[in-house]
Write a protein that holds these residues in place. Structure first.
Motif, PDB file in Angstrom:
ATOM      1  N   MET A  99      50.105  65.124  31.085  1.00 48.11           N
ATOM      2  CA  MET A  99      50.361  65.352  32.516  1.00 48.11           C
ATOM      3  C   MET A  99      51.510  66.319  32.743  1.00 48.11           C
ATOM      4  SD  MET A  99      49.818  61.606  34.288  1.00 48.11           S
ATOM      5  CE  MET A  99      51.014  60.749  33.269  1.00 48.11           C
TER       6      MET A  99
ATOM      7  N   TRP B 101      46.985  57.267  35.851  1.00 43.73           N
ATOM      8  CA  TRP B 101      48.277  57.764  35.391  1.00 43.73           C
ATOM      9  C   TRP B 101      48.739  58.911  36.287  1.00 43.73           C
ATOM     10  CZ3 TRP B 101      44.251  57.013  31.757  1.00 43.73           C
ATOM     11  CH2 TRP B 101      44.440  55.948  30.875  1.00 43.73           C
ATOM     12  N   THR B 102      50.014  58.895  36.649  1.00 42.81           N
ATOM     13  CA  THR B 102      50.615  59.994  37.408  1.00 42.81           C
ATOM     14  C   THR B 102      51.926  60.392  36.726  1.00 42.81           C
ATOM     15  OG1 THR B 102      51.868  58.522  38.892  1.00 42.81           O
ATOM     16  CG2 THR B 102      49.627  59.122  39.565  1.00 42.81           C
ATOM     17  N   LEU B 103      52.503  61.511  37.147  1.00 40.85           N
ATOM     18  CA  LEU B 103      53.692  62.048  36.483  1.00 40.85           C
ATOM     19  C   LEU B 103      54.815  61.027  36.365  1.00 40.85           C
ATOM     20  CD1 LEU B 103      53.947  65.633  38.030  1.00 40.85           C
ATOM     21  CD2 LEU B 103      53.331  65.052  35.685  1.00 40.85           C
TER      22      LEU B 103
ATOM     23  N   THR C  79      41.332  60.595  34.879  1.00 39.22           N
ATOM     24  CA  THR C  79      42.146  61.319  35.860  1.00 39.22           C
ATOM     25  C   THR C  79      41.344  62.419  36.556  1.00 39.22           C
ATOM     26  OG1 THR C  79      42.989  62.711  34.062  1.00 39.22           O
ATOM     27  CG2 THR C  79      44.354  60.850  34.740  1.00 39.22           C
TER      28      THR C  79
ATOM     29  N   TYR D  80      44.594  67.019  35.506  1.00 40.70           N
ATOM     30  CA  TYR D  80      45.680  67.518  34.654  1.00 40.70           C
ATOM     31  C   TYR D  80      45.199  68.465  33.558  1.00 40.70           C
ATOM     32  CZ  TYR D  80      48.261  63.678  36.817  1.00 40.70           C
ATOM     33  OH  TYR D  80      48.852  62.826  37.717  1.00 40.70           O
TER      34      TYR D  80
END
Length: 562
Positions: free
Chosen positions: A195, A364-366, A481, A485
């Motif tokens: 990411m 999932w994110t940053l 995701t 990404y």
């Protein structure tokens, strides 16, 4: 057997819901039938049955097809796949505007201020952020500004993270001698690495250099490398880069350098028989180390001299004495997380136990954010719990299979990292300390390559199969995701500043040419209101948080917009 094994693996993937089971069914049927078909022909061959002419022709064609497929090596396919994914991520880093709050809040603005791209008259930070500019390590932001200046586009600030990832892959390939495909896919299977690889956050670059420092120290202790000019250069550069990029990494760099210094002293002591020669050599070494330390720890030294606090503007208390500061340490941790012991809290995050939240656009994110700071799941996860467990089992097997000095020291490195990392501030927010997972995966790659060199007959644990497993985890991440990404959207900053969800277009349109305004409560996006991104008119913007008791005074008579 490989086809049947992959069929079973895909069945497990579908069972646990990583991918929709229906979409995998056709692939599983094809692979399963292919495996049975090939096993049948192998049986025919080994039992020496009499074949009629027609079956012989089919058998010969099948053998020819198998020989063609075997010519196209699995490692070649993995290499091409790795190169394609890295190329696609490069396109994101160069053409797509950043996403994520911290980068808009201060990373990109700091880069613009350092290089004079946007002047203080054009944009003035919130008071707290101005103090961060004074005290925070700024080396990463300097590189971001360099890329912005060279390519004349703010999107290029993403390139720092991308090139830091490439640098680490090159380190593994040329210094550690790990195959390119294995170095690439094993890292890209870590969600946090994947990411951050094309965004303007600075967590990845700092952790990459800490990982290089840890691994180089490991190779020093197993005597794979000697302390020569090349090794000292790698240690110095990686330590200086990491310590001048993030405050959180300074204690880690200091601790590792203590181990490096110990190894240097022991090596110098053994190299000379005469005590006088030893003292002269040690004196020179210590003098050079002291000089290097001044550069490595330049940011905290500067802060001590100017602000009497090495971590200014963050609040630091030593022996009951509170040092000069402008902001308190983060204290938004949820009560259920706060009451857990540090190591359990960190372990829960690493294994991603109750870490996911449906309100996030992707699993999932940053920053594992998109929810309120004080919620229990904020910041939890990011390493892919299944991938962590796989690497743990693999590491235990590799150490057990060949428990020599290299495995023992590798186990010691992992034990020390696992004991020390949870003690660091906000350690459960895994993006701050990605080095743990990066080093873990890298050690597994190295020990696997070493095992196959020592025992070539090893069938199952080898770089190719490890690369295949890592690829499965990487593909699961990419699909879960929804390719955000990995595949570019070609959404530039010009498109970003036209969005109505992050910029109040009516407020922006109300600003007149030459006017000085104070924008309240628009964090983390007030920087995007500056005239640099709206060149039809020149004006001055000051940003401030929505603090009713103080923002009027801080706006210094400017027209207030909120």
């Amino acid at each position: 057997m490989s086809c049947l094994a992959i069929t079973l693996m895909l069945g497990i993937v579908g069972y646990f819901g990583y991918l929709p089971a229906n979409s995998l069914r056709t692939v599983r049927i094809c692979l399963g039938l292919s495996g049975i078909f090939l096993l049948g022909f192998n049986y025919v061959k080994t039992t020496n049955l009499k074949l009629n002419n027609r079956l012989k022709i089919v058998y010969q064609l099948t053998n020819k097809a198998i020989s063609i497929l075997s010519f196209v090596k699995v490692t070649t396919v993995l290499t091409i796949l790795s190169a394609l994914v890295l190329t696609s991520i490069f396109l994101i880093s160069f053409f797509d505007a950043n996403y994520g709050g911290d980068a808009f809040m201060y990373h990109i603005p700091f880069a613009a201020r350092i290089w004079g791209i946007i002047s203080p008259e054009q944009f003035t930070f919130e008071k707290n952020i101005e103090h961060r500019l004074l005290g925070f390590p700024l080396l990463a932001n300097w590189f971001q500004g360099l890329f912005w200046t060279v390519f004349q586009r703010p999107e290029a600030t993403n390139l720092l993270c991308y090139f830091s990832l490439l640098s680490f892959i090159a380190y593994l390939k040329f210094y550690v001698k790990i195959p390119f495909y294995l170095a690439s896919v094993s890292l890209l299977a870590i969600p946090m690495v994947h990411m951050h690889a094309a965004r303007s956050y600075i967590d990845l670059p700092g952790n990459v250099f800490v990982s290089i420092l840890i691994l180089t120290t490991y190779f020093l202790y197993i005597n794979k490398v000697q302390f020569n000019l090349q090794t000292s250069f790698i240690i110095f550069i990686s330590a200086a880069m990491a310590a001048n990029m993030k405050f959180q990494l300074i204690p880690i760099v200091f601790l590792i350098l203590c181990f490096v210094l110990l190894k240097i002293i022991l090596q110098s002591w053994k190299a000379y028989a005469n005590d006088q020669d030893r003292l002269i050599k040690l004196s020179k070494t210590l003098l050079l180390c002291c000089l290097a330390s001044i550069i490595i720890f330049l940011t905290p030294i500067k802060n001590i001299v100017l602000y009497a606090n090495p971590f200014y503007p963050v609040k630091v208390e030593i022996a009951g004495i509170v040092l000069n500061h402008n902001e308190a340490a983060p204290s938004f941790m949820h009560e259920n997380i706060k009451k857990l012991p540090r190591h359990l809290r960190w372990g829960k995050s690493v294994l991603e136990i109750d870490a996911f939240d449906s309100r996030r656009p992707w699993p999932w994110t940053l920053g594992m954010d998109f929810i309120s700071w004080d919620e229990e799941r904020f910041g939890m996860g990011g390493y892919f719990g299944g991938y962590v467990i796989f690497n743990l089992l693999l590491f235990i097997y590799l150490c057990w299979r060949n428990f020599d000095i290299e495995s023992k020291i590798a186990a010691t490195v992992m034990a020390l990292m696992t004991l020390f990392t949870p003690l660091l501030p906000q350690a459960y927010e895994l993006r701050y300390y990605m080095y743990w997972m990066i080093v873990f995966v890298s050690l597994n790659c190295y020990l696997t390559c070493r095992l196959i060199q020592q025992k070539p007959s090893q069938k199952f644990i080898n770089p190719r199969n490890l690369g295949l497993v890592a690829t499965v985890f990487m593909i699961i991440f990419i699909t879960k995701t929804r390719y955000f990404y990995t595949i570019p959207e070609f959404a530039s900053f010009d498109k970003q500043v036209q969005r109505t969800d992050i910029i109040d277009q009516d407020m922006l349109g109300s600003i007149k040419a030459g006017e000085k305004v104070c924008i309240i409560g628009k964090a983390p996006h007030p920087f995007l209101y500056t005239s640099y991104f709206h060149p039809s008119r020149e004006y001055s913007v000051m940003a401030e948080f929505n603090l009713p008791d103080v923002f009027e005074e801080r706006c210094e008579g400017r027209r207030i917009l909120q």
